[in-house]
Design a protein around this motif. Structure first.
Motif, PDB file in Angstrom:
ATOM      1  N   GLU A  62       0.756  -1.388   0.228  1.00 24.82           N
ATOM      2  CA  GLU A  62       0.186  -0.125   0.113  1.00 24.82           C
ATOM      3  C   GLU A  62       0.733   1.299  -0.034  1.00 24.82           C
ATOM      4  O   GLU A  62       0.274   2.348  -0.448  1.00 24.82           O
ATOM      5  N   HIS A  63       2.021   0.944   0.406  1.00 22.86           N
ATOM      6  CA  HIS A  63       2.945   2.469   0.378  1.00 22.86           C
ATOM      7  C   HIS A  63       3.487   2.827  -0.667  1.00 22.86           C
ATOM      8  O   HIS A  63       4.199   3.677  -1.008  1.00 22.86           O
ATOM      9  N   ASN A  64       3.870   1.566  -1.691  1.00 21.58           N
ATOM     10  CA  ASN A  64       4.578   2.086  -2.908  1.00 21.58           C
ATOM     11  C   ASN A  64       3.841   1.681  -4.185  1.00 21.58           C
ATOM     12  O   ASN A  64       4.296   1.670  -5.244  1.00 21.58           O
ATOM     13  N   GLU A  65       2.615   1.141  -4.184  1.00 17.47           N
ATOM     14  CA  GLU A  65       1.818   0.515  -5.307  1.00 17.47           C
ATOM     15  C   GLU A  65       1.698   1.570  -6.345  1.00 17.47           C
ATOM     16  O   GLU A  65       1.666   1.417  -7.404  1.00 17.47           O
ATOM     17  N   SER A  66       1.497   2.966  -5.800  1.00 17.02           N
ATOM     18  CA  SER A  66       1.054   3.938  -6.784  1.00 17.02           C
ATOM     19  C   SER A  66       2.197   4.403  -7.767  1.00 17.02           C
ATOM     20  O   SER A  66       2.122   4.898  -8.911  1.00 17.02           O
ATOM     21  N   THR A  67       3.435   4.259  -7.176  1.00 19.61           N
ATOM     22  CA  THR A  67       4.624   4.531  -8.185  1.00 19.61           C
ATOM     23  C   THR A  67       5.186   3.110  -8.758  1.00 19.61           C
ATOM     24  O   THR A  67       5.644   3.056  -9.654  1.00 19.61           O
ATOM     25  N   GLN A  68       5.034   2.134  -8.152  1.00 20.04           N
ATOM     26  CA  GLN A  68       5.418   0.714  -8.387  1.00 20.04           C
ATOM     27  C   GLN A  68       4.555   0.317  -9.777  1.00 20.04           C
ATOM     28  O   GLN A  68       5.070  -0.430 -10.643  1.00 20.04           O
ATOM     29  N   ALA A  69       3.144   0.348  -9.654  1.00 22.30           N
ATOM     30  CA  ALA A  69       2.252  -0.055 -10.555  1.00 22.30           C
ATOM     31  C   ALA A  69       2.689   0.324 -11.975  1.00 22.30           C
ATOM     32  O   ALA A  69       2.688  -0.498 -13.020  1.00 22.30           O
ATOM     33  N   PRO A  96      -3.242  -4.995  -1.151  1.00 18.95           N
ATOM     34  CA  PRO A  96      -2.943  -4.227  -2.457  1.00 18.95           C
ATOM     35  C   PRO A  96      -3.072  -5.081  -3.886  1.00 18.95           C
ATOM     36  O   PRO A  96      -3.035  -6.210  -3.794  1.00 18.95           O
ATOM     37  N   PRO A  99      -4.539  -0.742  -8.079  1.00 19.58           N
ATOM     38  CA  PRO A  99      -4.133   0.424  -9.127  1.00 19.58           C
ATOM     39  C   PRO A  99      -3.359  -0.492 -10.261  1.00 19.58           C
ATOM     40  O   PRO A  99      -3.487  -0.237 -11.321  1.00 19.58           O
TER      41      PRO A  99
END
Length: 296
Positions: A62-69, A96, A99
């Motif tokens: 949840e802490h990195n999925e916006s950039t990792q996706a 998670p 996204p």
């Protein structure tokens, strides 16, 4: 993996407790993937090691999925085959991954589910409560006032309701269920599903807090709460309530039956046919009536 099978995102369900619940197809897919995105690489490694799955792991939480996706989408577009797993159960179900899946669908990429364990479905299937209509509500709010208000909004829902809860909040949650829902509403407390101390206890909302007070072991583990839905509302009666009666009779002294009924529908929200039958009865069966807007 064959060329036609590349550029695919696989959503792979993993065991929720008993590692023997891993499916053959799931293992095969993970062994062939170019990389595996997982919620916690340290948590997933023992499971993968047990089944001889030695593939690169990528953290997606949840802490990195916006950039990792977006980066994973680029790999899929280039032809890589990726698998997504969560710490336990089916990806995206309170975990998670949303996204990534949404971006993959928007990009026209193949997203393939590899079904398997899911705690909410396991609990529901063994609960003995209706499974034809149900709603998964995830984790209740952590704070008491918000939790009580949230439960209050669900009090009259006719569907079977399913919640997840953590061990350190389950006692407070059960007390709030007892405060909110009618006594006698059936509740199944499922804990440690598929594990050594698996428990599925059928009780009621008013009796549930006592179960945890009497047995300290019932406070441990991971919980799924399955709550019986509200009973169906009684069929709408043909009788008007006192306020509907008062308003309709008042309107009939000034308007025709048709106009009085139309206004009463807007004011009271009662069914038109019910109001119309009552109006005809009071006006002697004459649709025109003797109101101010009728002729003669």
């Amino acid at each position: 993996m064959a060329e036609s099978e590349r550029g695919i995102l696989y959503l792979v369900a993993t065991p929720i407790g008993n590692l023997a619940d891993f499916g053959f197809r799931a293992v095969e897919i993970l062994k062939k993937a170019d990389a595996i995105a997982c919620e916690d690489t340290r948590h997933s490694r023992p499971l993968l090691d047990r089944y001889g799955i030695d593939r690169p792991l990528l953290a997606l939480h949840e802490h990195n999925e916006s950039t990792q996706a977006p980066q994973l989408i680029e790999r899929l577009v280039r032809g890589d085959t990726l698998a997504l797993i969560s710490d336990a159960g089916t990806p995206l179900i309170n975990d998670p991954g949303f996204p990534l899946v949404r971006l993959a669908r928007e990009a026209g990429l193949r997203v393939v589910p590899i079904p398997g364990p899911c705690a909410l479905i396991a609990a529901l299937s063994a609960s003995g409560l209706p499974a034809d209509r149900f709603a998964f509500e995830g984790f209740p709010p952590r704070k008491g006032p918000a939790r009580l208000a949230w439960f209050g909004s669900l009090r009259d829902d006719p569907r079977t309701l399913i919640f997840y809860e953590a061990s350190h909040r389950v006692e407070a949650t059960l007390r709030d269920l007892a405060r909110t829902f009618p006594p006698g509403r059936r509740l199944v407390i499922a804990r440690e599903l598929t594990k050594l101390y698996e428990t599925l206890a059928l009780t009621t909302v008013d009796s549930a807090p006592a179960l945890l007070e009497q047995d300290p072991d019932m406070r441990k583990g991971e919980f799924v709460l399955v709550l019986e839905g509200a009973p169906p509302a009684p069929p709408d009666s043909d009788e008007l309530d006192p306020e509907q009666t008062r308003i309709l009779k008042l309107l009939l002294t000034e308007c025709s039956v048709k106009t009085a009924v139309g206004l009463a529908v807007k004011i009271t929200g009662a069914r038109r046919d019910k109001l119309y039958r009552a109006a005809l009865q009071w006006s002697g069966g004459q649709a025109g009536g003797k109101g101010a807007d009728s002729e003669g």
